[in-house]
Design a protein around this motif. Sequence first.
Motif, PDB file in Angstrom:
ATOM      1  N   UNK A   1      30.175 -18.130  54.050  1.00 38.59           N
ATOM      2  CA  UNK A   1      29.510 -17.322  53.046  1.00 38.59           C
ATOM      3  C   UNK A   1      29.808 -15.840  53.248  1.00 38.59           C
ATOM      4  N   UNK A   2      29.990 -15.431  54.492  1.00 36.64           N
ATOM      5  CA  UNK A   2      30.418 -14.061  54.744  1.00 36.64           C
ATOM      6  C   UNK A   2      31.840 -13.845  54.219  1.00 36.64           C
ATOM      7  N   UNK A   3      32.693 -14.852  54.387  1.00 42.00           N
ATOM      8  CA  UNK A   3      34.055 -14.768  53.856  1.00 42.00           C
ATOM      9  C   UNK A   3      34.042 -14.659  52.341  1.00 42.00           C
ATOM     10  N   UNK A   4      33.201 -15.453  51.711  1.00 36.48           N
ATOM     11  CA  UNK A   4      33.067 -15.421  50.254  1.00 36.48           C
ATOM     12  C   UNK A   4      32.627 -14.042  49.781  1.00 36.48           C
ATOM     13  N   UNK A   5      31.619 -13.489  50.435  1.00 32.30           N
ATOM     14  CA  UNK A   5      31.134 -12.165  50.065  1.00 32.30           C
ATOM     15  C   UNK A   5      32.206 -11.109  50.289  1.00 32.30           C
ATOM     16  N   UNK A   6      32.930 -11.237  51.416  1.00 28.64           N
ATOM     17  CA  UNK A   6      33.984 -10.268  51.724  1.00 28.64           C
ATOM     18  C   UNK A   6      35.089 -10.301  50.676  1.00 28.64           C
ATOM     19  N   UNK A   7      35.441 -11.504  50.222  1.00 31.43           N
ATOM     20  CA  UNK A   7      36.477 -11.630  49.190  1.00 31.43           C
ATOM     21  C   UNK A   7      36.086 -10.877  47.931  1.00 31.43           C
ATOM     22  N   UNK A   8      34.858 -11.070  47.459  1.00 34.70           N
ATOM     23  CA  UNK A   8      34.416 -10.380  46.247  1.00 34.70           C
ATOM     24  C   UNK A   8      34.422  -8.871  46.463  1.00 34.70           C
ATOM     25  N   UNK A   9      33.964  -8.418  47.631  1.00 39.97           N
ATOM     26  CA  UNK A   9      34.010  -6.986  47.919  1.00 39.97           C
ATOM     27  C   UNK A   9      35.427  -6.462  47.967  1.00 39.97           C
ATOM     28  N   UNK A  10      36.346  -7.262  48.498  1.00 41.82           N
ATOM     29  CA  UNK A  10      37.751  -6.861  48.564  1.00 41.82           C
ATOM     30  C   UNK A  10      38.339  -6.735  47.161  1.00 41.82           C
ATOM     31  N   UNK A  11      38.009  -7.661  46.277  1.00 36.46           N
ATOM     32  CA  UNK A  11      38.502  -7.587  44.895  1.00 36.46           C
ATOM     33  C   UNK A  11      37.957  -6.342  44.204  1.00 36.46           C
ATOM     34  N   UNK A  12      36.679  -6.035  44.428  1.00 34.07           N
ATOM     35  CA  UNK A  12      36.093  -4.833  43.831  1.00 34.07           C
ATOM     36  C   UNK A  12      36.832  -3.590  44.324  1.00 34.07           C
ATOM     37  N   UNK A  13      37.047  -3.503  45.625  1.00 37.39           N
ATOM     38  CA  UNK A  13      37.717  -2.336  46.208  1.00 37.39           C
ATOM     39  C   UNK A  13      39.117  -2.149  45.636  1.00 37.39           C
ATOM     40  N   UNK A  14      39.841  -3.246  45.475  1.00 38.21           N
ATOM     41  CA  UNK A  14      41.241  -3.187  45.056  1.00 38.21           C
ATOM     42  C   UNK A  14      41.427  -3.611  43.603  1.00 38.21           C
ATOM     43  N   UNK A  15      40.388  -3.442  42.808  1.00 38.22           N
ATOM     44  CA  UNK A  15      40.429  -3.876  41.407  1.00 38.22           C
ATOM     45  C   UNK A  15      41.631  -3.342  40.633  1.00 38.22           C
ATOM     46  N   UNK A  16      41.943  -2.031  40.690  1.00 35.20           N
ATOM     47  CA  UNK A  16      43.063  -1.526  39.869  1.00 35.20           C
ATOM     48  C   UNK A  16      44.393  -2.199  40.195  1.00 35.20           C
ATOM     49  N   UNK A  17      44.612  -2.505  41.474  1.00 34.76           N
ATOM     50  CA  UNK A  17      45.884  -3.116  41.874  1.00 34.76           C
ATOM     51  C   UNK A  17      45.917  -4.616  41.571  1.00 34.76           C
ATOM     52  N   UNK A  18      44.809  -5.305  41.823  1.00 33.67           N
ATOM     53  CA  UNK A  18      44.777  -6.755  41.620  1.00 33.67           C
ATOM     54  C   UNK A  18      44.867  -7.108  40.138  1.00 33.67           C
TER      55      UNK A  18
END
Length: 348
Positions: free
Chosen positions: A294-311
């Motif tokens: 669940x920490x991995x899941x949360x981290x993934x969503x946070x990572x997508x938010x951080x890198x939204x313009x590139x992803x």
Amino acid sequence: LSAHSLKFVDQIWIHRAWLSDLTDSEGLKNSFQISQGKTEKVTFVAATPEDKDEWVLAMDLAISESFRTRKVFGVPLGVLMNREPENDVPTVVQKLCSYICEKGTDTEGIFRMSARAREVDEIKDTFDRGNTVVFTEETDPVTVAAVLKLWFRQLPDPILPIDIFQLYCSLVGKTGNDPREKEGNLSYRDPEEEKRVVRGLRKAFERLRPVYVRFVLHELFKCLWMVALQKKFNLMTPTNLGIVFAPNLFSDLSSNSLPLLSPSASTTPSSSFEDLMGPLSPSTTSSFANYNVFELRNELVGFIVTNFPEIFAGIEQERASYKSGAGAGVGTIFFYAHIFLFKRLCLV
């Protein structure tokens, strides 16, 4: 339901109703019940078995029709998109995200603070009845944010496929053995490695089908990214947003649903994403036994938010082209059958 005893009792919101037969369970002859929510229930007793069958059929058809033509919460995404062929995302998503971006980005604790349940239900019911939702200056952004989370949480099929989660785990080589992983970020990693993760996720999102799934995710993460840009005021960092929003986007991530998380399993994602990964670090084949999924899941969503313009690079143009093509081809006529339920009972 005799014609000699007709009187107005109450109104029933068909879009949130379901039927149950009481004859066997309650010992009532020719009876059935319509429930709305957990506590609101209306019991009907028909004069004859034939009358009961007729009413149950009519009610069932009306509920199905409401589901098909109006209800937007708890409805498959494909059904909503078929209703709105001129749009690239459902109106409900566009309207909720737009309001949050315009009025809620500086609201402290947005997406984290609890909203008033009654106000959330009012907005949800207005959408589900097919009525126009009007937000005013008095509308609380926290309430709108709660409605948006509710819409994603009630999707029959979670919007983020499990393959995305598996791919992310493989790309970052999570093992749970490095104490720095517990910090919930990738800041300690080599910048080139982080770029590789971004590239892998971008390719994975580009493969998502139908395309409107990608468009809905773009609309959502653009909203979350804009909220994160104002973290100085709203205190919602990408990590915080991942914690509060991730549970609404994924299916069950228990060990039973993710065999790759068992102590002896490899972290290789499904074959459809194998060519997206490139060469992986040795830690990629390690176990996740020591790490909280669940920490991995949360981290993934946070990572997508951080890198939204590139992803999500280039997707704005793709959405514009999609809407232009869809608008030109809108020629389908939808016939909505008007079912007159209460031909003998005046429940208006």
